[in-house]
Design a protein around this motif. Structure first.
Motif, PDB file in Angstrom:
ATOM      1  N   VAL A 310      -3.055 -23.321  -0.561  1.00  0.00           N
ATOM      2  CA  VAL A 310      -3.761 -22.108  -0.973  1.00  0.00           C
ATOM      3  C   VAL A 310      -3.003 -20.947  -0.338  1.00  0.00           C
ATOM      4  CG1 VAL A 310      -5.952 -20.852  -0.943  1.00  0.00           C
ATOM      5  CG2 VAL A 310      -5.957 -23.348  -0.994  1.00  0.00           C
ATOM      6  N   LYS A 311      -2.456 -20.091  -1.176  1.00  0.00           N
ATOM      7  CA  LYS A 311      -1.597 -19.039  -0.625  1.00  0.00           C
ATOM      8  C   LYS A 311      -2.029 -17.686  -1.163  1.00  0.00           C
ATOM      9  CE  LYS A 311       3.387 -18.230   0.003  1.00  0.00           C
ATOM     10  NZ  LYS A 311       3.221 -17.432   1.182  1.00  0.00           N
ATOM     11  N   GLY A 312      -2.201 -16.721  -0.278  1.00  0.00           N
ATOM     12  CA  GLY A 312      -2.490 -15.355  -0.697  1.00  0.00           C
ATOM     13  C   GLY A 312      -1.427 -14.436  -0.134  1.00  0.00           C
ATOM     14  N   ALA A 313      -1.708 -13.147  -0.130  1.00  0.00           N
ATOM     15  CA  ALA A 313      -0.712 -12.208   0.406  1.00  0.00           C
ATOM     16  C   ALA A 313      -1.450 -10.999   0.972  1.00  0.00           C
ATOM     17  CB  ALA A 313       0.245 -11.782  -0.691  1.00  0.00           C
ATOM     18  N   PHE A 314      -0.835 -10.340   1.931  1.00  0.00           N
ATOM     19  CA  PHE A 314      -1.397  -9.083   2.418  1.00  0.00           C
ATOM     20  C   PHE A 314      -1.243  -8.041   1.310  1.00  0.00           C
ATOM     21  CE2 PHE A 314      -1.026 -11.354   6.274  1.00  0.00           C
ATOM     22  CZ  PHE A 314      -1.996 -10.832   7.093  1.00  0.00           C
ATOM     23  N   LYS A 315      -2.204  -7.127   1.237  1.00  0.00           N
ATOM     24  CA  LYS A 315      -2.131  -6.117   0.184  1.00  0.00           C
ATOM     25  C   LYS A 315      -1.427  -4.878   0.710  1.00  0.00           C
ATOM     26  CE  LYS A 315      -5.849  -7.659  -2.622  1.00  0.00           C
ATOM     27  NZ  LYS A 315      -6.206  -8.854  -1.879  1.00  0.00           N
ATOM     28  N   ARG A 316      -0.764  -4.185  -0.169  1.00  0.00           N
ATOM     29  CA  ARG A 316      -0.137  -2.933   0.227  1.00  0.00           C
ATOM     30  C   ARG A 316      -0.882  -1.809  -0.467  1.00  0.00           C
ATOM     31  NH1 ARG A 316       3.061   0.751  -1.910  1.00  0.00           N
ATOM     32  NH2 ARG A 316       4.240   1.979  -0.414  1.00  0.00           N
ATOM     33  N   VAL A 317      -1.282  -0.772   0.286  1.00  0.00           N
ATOM     34  CA  VAL A 317      -1.912   0.395  -0.339  1.00  0.00           C
ATOM     35  C   VAL A 317      -1.240   1.653   0.183  1.00  0.00           C
ATOM     36  CG1 VAL A 317      -4.183  -0.671  -0.664  1.00  0.00           C
ATOM     37  CG2 VAL A 317      -3.712   0.575   1.431  1.00  0.00           C
ATOM     38  N   ASN A 318      -1.379   2.682  -0.572  1.00  0.00           N
ATOM     39  CA  ASN A 318      -0.907   3.993  -0.147  1.00  0.00           C
ATOM     40  C   ASN A 318      -2.030   4.945  -0.538  1.00  0.00           C
ATOM     41  OD1 ASN A 318       0.615   6.113   0.663  1.00  0.00           O
ATOM     42  ND2 ASN A 318       2.007   6.098  -1.101  1.00  0.00           N
ATOM     43  N   ALA A 319      -3.132   4.898   0.242  1.00  0.00           N
ATOM     44  CA  ALA A 319      -4.365   5.573  -0.162  1.00  0.00           C
ATOM     45  C   ALA A 319      -4.454   6.938   0.491  1.00  0.00           C
ATOM     46  CB  ALA A 319      -5.559   4.730   0.238  1.00  0.00           C
ATOM     47  N   GLY A 320      -4.755   7.908  -0.305  1.00  0.00           N
ATOM     48  CA  GLY A 320      -4.872   9.259   0.220  1.00  0.00           C
ATOM     49  C   GLY A 320      -6.201   9.475   0.906  1.00  0.00           C
ATOM     50  N   ASP A 321      -6.356  10.627   1.543  1.00  0.00           N
ATOM     51  CA  ASP A 321      -7.618  10.988   2.198  1.00  0.00           C
ATOM     52  C   ASP A 321      -8.757  10.893   1.185  1.00  0.00           C
ATOM     53  OD1 ASP A 321      -5.996  11.583   4.284  1.00  0.00           O
ATOM     54  OD2 ASP A 321      -6.216  13.761   4.145  1.00  0.00           O
ATOM     55  N   SER A 322      -9.921  10.534   1.648  1.00  0.00           N
ATOM     56  CA  SER A 322     -11.154  10.476   0.851  1.00  0.00           C
ATOM     57  C   SER A 322     -11.064   9.515  -0.350  1.00  0.00           C
ATOM     58  CB  SER A 322     -11.549  11.869   0.323  1.00  0.00           C
ATOM     59  OG  SER A 322     -11.581  12.799   1.364  1.00  0.00           O
ATOM     60  N   SER A 323     -10.085   8.601  -0.377  1.00  0.00           N
ATOM     61  CA  SER A 323     -10.053   7.633  -1.483  1.00  0.00           C
ATOM     62  C   SER A 323     -11.083   6.545  -1.206  1.00  0.00           C
ATOM     63  CB  SER A 323      -8.697   6.943  -1.621  1.00  0.00           C
ATOM     64  OG  SER A 323      -7.719   7.517  -0.883  1.00  0.00           O
ATOM     65  N   GLU A 324     -11.429   5.825  -2.248  1.00  0.00           N
ATOM     66  CA  GLU A 324     -12.297   4.653  -2.092  1.00  0.00           C
ATOM     67  C   GLU A 324     -11.622   3.473  -2.746  1.00  0.00           C
ATOM     68  OE1 GLU A 324     -16.386   4.586  -3.200  1.00  0.00           O
ATOM     69  OE2 GLU A 324     -16.679   6.581  -2.316  1.00  0.00           O
ATOM     70  N   ILE A 325     -11.389   2.425  -1.973  1.00  0.00           N
ATOM     71  CA  ILE A 325     -10.727   1.242  -2.550  1.00  0.00           C
ATOM     72  C   ILE A 325     -11.638   0.040  -2.304  1.00  0.00           C
ATOM     73  CG2 ILE A 325      -8.721  -0.281  -2.371  1.00  0.00           C
ATOM     74  CD1 ILE A 325      -7.141   2.199  -1.486  1.00  0.00           C
ATOM     75  N   ASP A 326     -11.915  -0.696  -3.321  1.00  0.00           N
ATOM     76  CA  ASP A 326     -12.758  -1.873  -3.174  1.00  0.00           C
ATOM     77  C   ASP A 326     -12.019  -3.071  -3.777  1.00  0.00           C
ATOM     78  OD1 ASP A 326     -14.652  -3.791  -3.146  1.00  0.00           O
ATOM     79  OD2 ASP A 326     -16.268  -2.524  -3.898  1.00  0.00           O
ATOM     80  N   PHE A 327     -11.637  -4.033  -2.935  1.00  0.00           N
ATOM     81  CA  PHE A 327     -10.852  -5.165  -3.434  1.00  0.00           C
ATOM     82  C   PHE A 327     -11.729  -6.295  -3.990  1.00  0.00           C
ATOM     83  CE2 PHE A 327      -7.535  -3.528  -0.434  1.00  0.00           C
ATOM     84  CZ  PHE A 327      -6.567  -3.269  -1.406  1.00  0.00           C
ATOM     85  N   GLU A 328     -13.001  -6.085  -4.084  1.00  0.00           N
ATOM     86  CA  GLU A 328     -13.898  -7.180  -4.488  1.00  0.00           C
ATOM     87  C   GLU A 328     -13.521  -7.803  -5.805  1.00  0.00           C
ATOM     88  OE1 GLU A 328     -18.318  -7.682  -2.846  1.00  0.00           O
ATOM     89  OE2 GLU A 328     -18.003  -6.271  -4.443  1.00  0.00           O
TER      90      GLU A 328
END
Ligand code: UTP
Length: 328
Positions: A310-328
């Motif tokens: 079972v293999k996954g990976a770390f995620k890469r983001v470049n999120a600006g101020d006040s962003s909302e990210i939901d990986f669900e």
């Protein structure tokens, strides 16, 4: 005392795991289901057993012969899985020859925590029971004056909440054999199968007395969710922690001594099998099989078989101020 342990079933509800392994060899809290059962039987004074095998029976036989030498075990094959009654009937030649000798029957997927020693001295037949909210998928017992008056297999409208949970002390195996013979020779099937419950009801009708004993510590292993809840209960009782540099463990856990783990959080309620490789992972409430590899993932409520990847990976983001990210 002699026991019969039926383990011939296909374990359809536990697919895909049972495509490659019989149900009773699935690892729960660091040991196969059948291993937990045999250890407890031996501790409570059962010295010999007939194990009814069928589906992948050679694997069961190899396991018992290798790891449970303290039990005098023999094996009979149930060629067709025609029901629990048929499974016990298949083992009829191993019923005690001595008229007064009792017999103990235990399902191969029923891990229990009850002292059997007083039960094995019972004067009457005795069935392990547990109060359950919805008994419709069990054999159900009705009682009067301390004795069982009626047993019904998987009733649509149960008359009681007392489920028969897979432990049967038979003080008079000769009568059980007569009843099983009758059911099989007259082809008395119920829901398509030869039911042990029907043979026991026949014994009651012939005047045999049945009492019950309470099995509060009863851990079902029939479905993925019950395997995981059994894993939780057993780990609470006897987890086995390991200090590993770079790894946070949250007890209770079972981590095999040959497992290699790095940069991870393990637990609570995680079982990690022999020679498993776990790196950069968070694993809780899960079972990871022998020689499996889990890398870069977050696992909850999961079962990973043996030799799986079972293999996954770390995620890469470049999120600006006040962003909302939901990986669900
Ligand atoms: P289950 O019905 O729970 O097991 O039988 P199963 O058939 O393996 O599982 P599913 O329903 O397909 O998911 C309870 C016990 O009785 C044995 C099983 O091996 C299990 O230990 N059994 C059942 C037999 O030995 N023979 C049978 O014909 C049926």
């Amino acid at each position: 005392m002699h026991a019969i342990i039926p383990v011939a079933g296909v374990g359809t509800r536990l697919r895909p795991h049972t495509y490659t392994l019989p149900k009773v060899l699935l690892n729960v809290a660091g040991k196969p289901i059948l291993g937990h059962i045999i250890d407890k039987l031996v501790a409570d004074g059962i010295t010999s057993a007939t194990i009814v095998v069928g589906y992948m029976g050679n694997l069961v036989e190899d396991y018992v012969r290798t790891y449970h030498k303290s039990l005098k075990a023999d094996f009979v094959v149930q060629e067709e899985q025609l029901g629990l009654g048929h499974s016990i009937w298949t083992a009829r030649n191993s019923f005690p020859k001595d008229e007064d000798a009792p017999l103990f029957i235990i399902l191969g997927d029923t891990i229990f925590d009850v002292d059997l020693r007083p039960v094995l001295r019972s004067k009457f037949n005795a069935l392990g029971v547990k109060h359950v909210e919805d008994p419709r998928r069990f054999g159900v017992a009705e009682l009067s004056g301390g004795y069982i008056t009626k047993l019904v297999e998987k009733p649509e409208k149960p008359a009681s909440n007392l489920a028969v949970v897979g432990l049967y002390f038979i003080s008079n195996p000769k009568v059980l054999l007569e009843c099983l013979n009758e059911i099989v020779t007259k082809d008395l099937r119920n829901k398509g199968e030869y039911q042990l419950t029907d043979a026991l009801q026949m014994m009651i009708d012939r005047g045999e007395r049945f009492v019950t004993f309470s099995v509060d510590g009863w851990y079902d292993c029939g479905k993925p969710e019950t395997v995981l809840s059994t894993n939780r209960h057993l780990l609470m009782r006897s987890g086995k922690n390991r200090e590993i540099v770079g790894v946070v463990t949250i007890p209770p856990v079972y981590i095999a001594s040959s497992a290699e783990i790095s940069n991870s959080i393990i637990g609570p309620y995680a079982t990690i099998g022999e020679r498993a490789q776990v790196h950069d992972a968070i694993i809780r409430n899960s079972i990871i099989g022998d020689e499996s590899s889990v890398d870069g993932v977050l696992l909850d409520n999961s079962i990973v078989g043996n030799n799986a990847n079972v293999k996954g990976a770390f995620k890469r983001v470049n999120a600006g101020d006040s962003s909302e990210i939901d990986f669900e």
